[in-house]
Design a protein around this motif. Structure first.
Motif, short mmCIF file in Angstrom:
data_model
loop_
_atom_site.label_atom_id
_atom_site.label_comp_id
_atom_site.label_asym_id
_atom_site.label_seq_id
_atom_site.Cartn_x
_atom_site.Cartn_y
_atom_site.Cartn_z
N LYS A 178 0.89 -1.15 0.00
CA LYS A 178 0.00 0.00 0.00
C LYS A 178 0.93 1.20 0.00
O LYS A 178 1.89 1.24 0.77
CB LYS A 178 -0.90 0.00 1.23
CG LYS A 178 -1.92 -1.08 1.18
CD LYS A 178 -2.93 -0.92 2.28
CE LYS A 178 -3.94 -2.04 2.11
NZ LYS A 178 -5.20 -1.75 2.69
N MET A 179 0.65 2.17 -0.88
CA MET A 179 1.57 3.29 -1.06
C MET A 179 0.84 4.62 -1.00
O MET A 179 -0.33 4.72 -1.41
CB MET A 179 2.27 3.17 -2.41
CG MET A 179 3.00 1.86 -2.60
SD MET A 179 3.71 1.70 -4.25
CE MET A 179 5.02 2.89 -4.11
N GLN A 180 1.56 5.64 -0.51
CA GLN A 180 1.12 7.02 -0.55
C GLN A 180 2.28 7.82 -1.15
O GLN A 180 3.36 7.88 -0.57
CB GLN A 180 0.79 7.54 0.84
CG GLN A 180 -0.38 6.82 1.47
CD GLN A 180 -0.65 7.30 2.90
OE1 GLN A 180 0.15 8.00 3.50
NE2 GLN A 180 -1.79 6.92 3.41
N ILE A 181 2.04 8.41 -2.31
CA ILE A 181 3.08 9.13 -3.05
C ILE A 181 2.70 10.60 -3.06
O ILE A 181 1.61 10.97 -3.50
CB ILE A 181 3.17 8.59 -4.49
CG1 ILE A 181 3.42 7.09 -4.47
CG2 ILE A 181 4.24 9.34 -5.28
CD1 ILE A 181 3.12 6.40 -5.78
N LEU A 182 3.60 11.45 -2.56
CA LEU A 182 3.31 12.87 -2.49
C LEU A 182 4.06 13.62 -3.59
O LEU A 182 5.28 13.78 -3.53
CB LEU A 182 3.69 13.44 -1.12
CG LEU A 182 3.28 14.88 -0.87
CD1 LEU A 182 1.77 15.06 -1.01
CD2 LEU A 182 3.74 15.33 0.49
#
Length: 130
Positions: free
Chosen positions: A54-58
Motif C-alpha cells: 500500500k503506497m502514498q506518493i506525495l
C-alpha cells in the motif's frame, strides 16, 4: 532487449510512504523515478519480489498524496545500479514497483501522475531551450 515500459518515466525524488499487507507500520522513503505505471524507490526493508504494497506518493505542489497498491516486480542491492550514486543513498536496495497492470490505482491518480510527468518534461525542455 526491447523497452517494455508503457508510460513515460522521469527521474525525480518524491516522498513515498508504504507498507506491506502483513505490516501495520508505514515506512518512509523516496522515489528515484516515477511514471504512471510504477516507481523505482530506495528501501531499507527486506521486500520480496511479489510483495504487495500500500503506497502514498506525495507529488510536489500536491496537498493530498496519491494512494496506490503496488507490487514489487524486481529489486537489486544499491551497489548494482550504476546509474545511481549509492554513496548518497541510505538504503539497502532499490525496488521496482508496478501499479498499473496487475494492481490497483484509481484512474484519476494515474492521470495525476501522467500530468505531473508531462509537466515536468515540458518544464525541463523549456529550460533547455533558454
Amino acid at each position: 532487449m526491447a523497452e517494455r515500459r508503457q508510460y513515460t518515466r522521469i527521474g525525480i525524488s518524491v516522498p513515498v510512504k508504504y507498507k506491506t499487507a502483513s505490516s501495520r507500520i508505514w515506512s518512509e522513503t523516496f522515489t528515484l523515478n516515477i511514471s504512471a505505471g510504477g516507481v523505482l524507490m530506495a528501501t531499507i526493508d527486506e521486500l520480496k519480489i511479489g510483495d504487495e504494497l500500500k503506497m502514498q506518493i506525495l507529488l510536489p505542489a500536491e496537498k493530498k498524496p496519491i494512494e496506490a497498491t503496488g507490487k514489487v516486480v524486481w529489486k537489486k542491492p544499491t551497489g548494482e545500479l550504476s546509474e545511481f550514486d549509492a554513496k548518497n543513498i541510505n538504503a539497502k536496495s532499490f525496488a521496482g514497483i508496478e501499479f498499473a497492470k496487475f494492481t490497483r490505482i484509481e484512474e484519476d491518480n494515474t492521470i495525476r501522475i501522467m500530468e505531473f510527468v508531462y509537466e515536468h518534461l515540458h518544464n525541463t525542455q523549456a529550460k533547455k531551450k533558454k
